[in-house]
Design an enzyme around this catalytic site. Structure first.
Site, PDB file in Angstrom:
ATOM      1  N   CYS A 153     -13.346  22.548  24.368  1.00 32.78           N
ATOM      2  CA  CYS A 153     -14.041  21.757  25.381  1.00 32.78           C
ATOM      3  C   CYS A 153     -13.096  21.394  26.523  1.00 32.78           C
ATOM      4  O   CYS A 153     -12.025  20.816  26.283  1.00 32.78           O
ATOM      5  CB  CYS A 153     -14.598  20.482  24.754  1.00 32.78           C
ATOM      6  SG  CYS A 153     -15.390  19.405  25.971  1.00 32.78           S
ATOM      7  N   CYS A 212     -15.439  13.322  21.065  1.00 40.26           N
ATOM      8  CA  CYS A 212     -14.905  14.098  19.942  1.00 40.26           C
ATOM      9  C   CYS A 212     -13.482  13.644  19.630  1.00 40.26           C
ATOM     10  O   CYS A 212     -12.769  13.164  20.498  1.00 40.26           O
ATOM     11  CB  CYS A 212     -14.888  15.586  20.270  1.00 40.26           C
ATOM     12  SG  CYS A 212     -16.525  16.328  20.404  1.00 40.26           S
ATOM     13  N   GLN A 262     -31.364  10.888  11.615  1.00 42.79           N
ATOM     14  CA  GLN A 262     -30.088  11.598  11.513  1.00 42.79           C
ATOM     15  C   GLN A 262     -29.892  12.514  12.720  1.00 42.79           C
ATOM     16  O   GLN A 262     -30.821  13.175  13.168  1.00 42.79           O
ATOM     17  CB  GLN A 262     -30.043  12.406  10.218  1.00 42.79           C
ATOM     18  CG  GLN A 262     -29.971  11.556   8.959  1.00 42.79           C
ATOM     19  CD  GLN A 262     -28.635  10.850   8.795  1.00 42.79           C
ATOM     20  OE1 GLN A 262     -27.621  11.233   9.389  1.00 42.79           O
ATOM     21  NE2 GLN A 262     -28.614   9.798   7.993  1.00 42.79           N
ATOM     22  N   TYR A 277     -32.887  -0.400   3.704  1.00 38.61           N
ATOM     23  CA  TYR A 277     -32.527   0.046   5.062  1.00 38.61           C
ATOM     24  C   TYR A 277     -33.287   1.357   5.307  1.00 38.61           C
ATOM     25  O   TYR A 277     -32.710   2.370   5.676  1.00 38.61           O
ATOM     26  CB  TYR A 277     -31.022   0.259   5.207  1.00 38.61           C
ATOM     27  CG  TYR A 277     -30.170  -0.840   4.597  1.00 38.61           C
ATOM     28  CD1 TYR A 277     -29.834  -1.979   5.319  1.00 38.61           C
ATOM     29  CD2 TYR A 277     -29.702  -0.729   3.283  1.00 38.61           C
ATOM     30  CE1 TYR A 277     -29.053  -2.981   4.752  1.00 38.61           C
ATOM     31  CE2 TYR A 277     -28.932  -1.733   2.709  1.00 38.61           C
ATOM     32  CZ  TYR A 277     -28.613  -2.853   3.441  1.00 38.61           C
ATOM     33  OH  TYR A 277     -27.851  -3.844   2.872  1.00 38.61           O
ATOM     34  N   CYS A 329     -22.286   6.455   6.101  1.00 40.56           N
ATOM     35  CA  CYS A 329     -21.663   7.154   7.228  1.00 40.56           C
ATOM     36  C   CYS A 329     -20.263   6.607   7.499  1.00 40.56           C
ATOM     37  O   CYS A 329     -19.598   7.067   8.422  1.00 40.56           O
ATOM     38  CB  CYS A 329     -22.531   7.042   8.478  1.00 40.56           C
ATOM     39  SG  CYS A 329     -22.782   5.337   9.008  1.00 40.56           S
TER      40      CYS A 329
END
Length: 442
Positions: free
Chosen positions: A81, A92, A271, A300, A395
């Site tokens: 990138c 990122c 997601q 949740y 996560c």
């Protein structure tokens, strides 16, 4: 007498040996004086020149960027990138690392967090130490999977769309985000003038052609006429209440997972990786092994992804209770699961609603909490319900490990843990832990 202000070390450079990867997308190094440096854009084992980006004399640690690589790791690649690198886009963390190395680093972070916060080795967690790529994401070094179905663009003072720099409100204007899914890229957001806007959320649904943008105007600014390269519904964030309101088109997108269609309104949670919902449902159901007639909780629950999967499998004699704090998500979950008579969705915070339900016994629990985790009180309550199995979708490995420690105190052990690289090029990683009562099969 007022203390002397501490001298800022921002801009100072140190030549350092780079140590292990740490949670958060950086590696650990030390200055010759022993001060800890969290270094981005470096890899373990390298020798680099690190320039301080945040910190002062006497601080516990400093943040820094590797601005020059003196000895490179075999895991290093040229960042594909053009916007990646010191002082550039913060979206990122690992553009400069081979894909296999990124997954290895994530595995090392999970192992370190499990050991430090839960006192568990990978073997004790039933984990083989690997982080699995999502289907279709195995790309050669130097290539990038285009996976991100939801991108939040920031807008600079000139009206150019971009992404924020690391730990900053500064905007890096871009003409293309390499990790954006094709459905986001083809909208052409980066080519337009967004004067007066603060941010633009772009959403490309998985399993339908639905596209949505959510515009947040700067105070007092008027909404532009939105003409993009593909049909799109438009929402806006209201200045007064922060609520998301329809401008034109559908106020929701239709997502597809586990052979069901889910309505997700007002930019609600789903997601981000196109394969994530199916991957996680499969891992959770394989771990829980629901039976006909089971009573299950989905905590949740969002728009009802796991509640729907459970309802399918526990049958007419089973029952599922979902708990979710978001008002719009609850409306969507009730709509999505209206075909199941024995599914109920309650609105409110899990820690407040769960005790009020009066439920004292369940067979199965799924929890997919926000990044901060569930916390001690909620874990203690779950552990008191005697579930045969619990699936924890996480996560954040630090929050997961901390909560696994609380489950251990509550009499539950980890039977199996699986890790999935559902956020390539970033430091984020998704885990599914399956727990059972400690006495079982021990």
């Amino acid at each position: 007498m007022q203390a002397e202000p501490k001298k800022s070390l921002v801009g100072e450079e140190y030549e350092v040996e780079v140590g292990p990867v740490a949670h958060g997308g950086h590696c650990i190094a030390r200055t010759s004086e022993g001060q800890v440096l969290f270094v981005r854009h470096a890899l373990p084992g390298e020798r680099v020149v690190a320039r301080v980006t945040d910190g002062e004399e006497g601080a516990r640690y400093l943040r820094a960027d590797a601005v020059s690589v003196l000895t490179a790791s075999k895991d290093r690649v040229e960042a594909p990138c053009p916007y990646a690198g010191p002082g550039r886009c913060g979206g990122c963390d690992w553009q400069h690392a081979k894909p296999g190395a990124q997954r290895r680093f994530k595995g090392e972070v999970i192992a370190e967090q499990l050991q430090r916060l839960a006192g568990l080795t990978p073997e004790e967690a039933g984990w083989d130490g690997t982080v699995m790529p999502a289907e279709g994401d195995k790309v050669p070094a130097g290539e990038v999977p285009a996976w991100r179905t939801r991108v939040q663009y920031a807008v600079d003072a000139e009206g150019r769309a971009g992404l924020r720099k690391h730990r900053s409100h500064e905007v890096e204007p871009i003409d293309h985000c390499m990790i954006a899914a094709p459905g986001v890229s083809e909208l052409g957001i980066e080519k337009r003038d967004w004067a007066g806007m603060a941010s633009i959320d772009a959403i490309a649904a998985t399993g339908s052609q639905d596209r949505q943008v959510i515009l947040e105007p700067r105070p007092g600014a008027r909404l532009p006429l939105v003409e993009l390269d593909r049909p799109v519904s438009v929402m806006r964030v209201e200045e007064k209440d922060g609520g998301v309101h329809r401008v034109h088109g559908r106020p929701f997108v239709r997502e597809r997972a586990d052979d069901r269609t889910y309505r997700v309104g007002s930019g609600g949670f789903w997601q981000v990786h196109p394969k994530a919902a199916d991957t996680l449902v499969k891992a959770v159901m394989q771990g829980l092994l629901p039976r006909k007639g089971d009573m299950a909780l989905d905590l949740y629950c969002g728009v009802g992804l796991f509640a729907g999967a459970l309802a399918d499998r526990v049958g007419d004699k089973g029952a599922v209770l979902g708990i979710e704090s978001g008002k719009r998500a609850v409306e969507d979950a009730r709509h999505n699961l209206a075909g199941f008579d024995r599914v109920r969705i309650e609105q409110g915070k899990v820690e407040a609603v769960l005790p009020r339900t009066g439920i004292d016994k369940v067979d199965l629990i799924v929890l997919d909490p926000p990044r901060a985790g569930a916390g001690k009180k909620t874990v203690q309550h779950m552990a008191s319900l005697g579930a045969r199995r619990i699936a924890y979708v996480a996560c954040d490995p630090a929050a997961l490990a901390r909560d696994l420690g609380y489950f251990k105190e509550g009499g539950y052990r980890v039977r199996m843990l699986r890790a999935f690289d559902l956020f390539p090029m970033t430091h984020h990683v998704e885990c599914v832990a399956i727990l059972e009562p400690a006495g079982k099969g021990a």
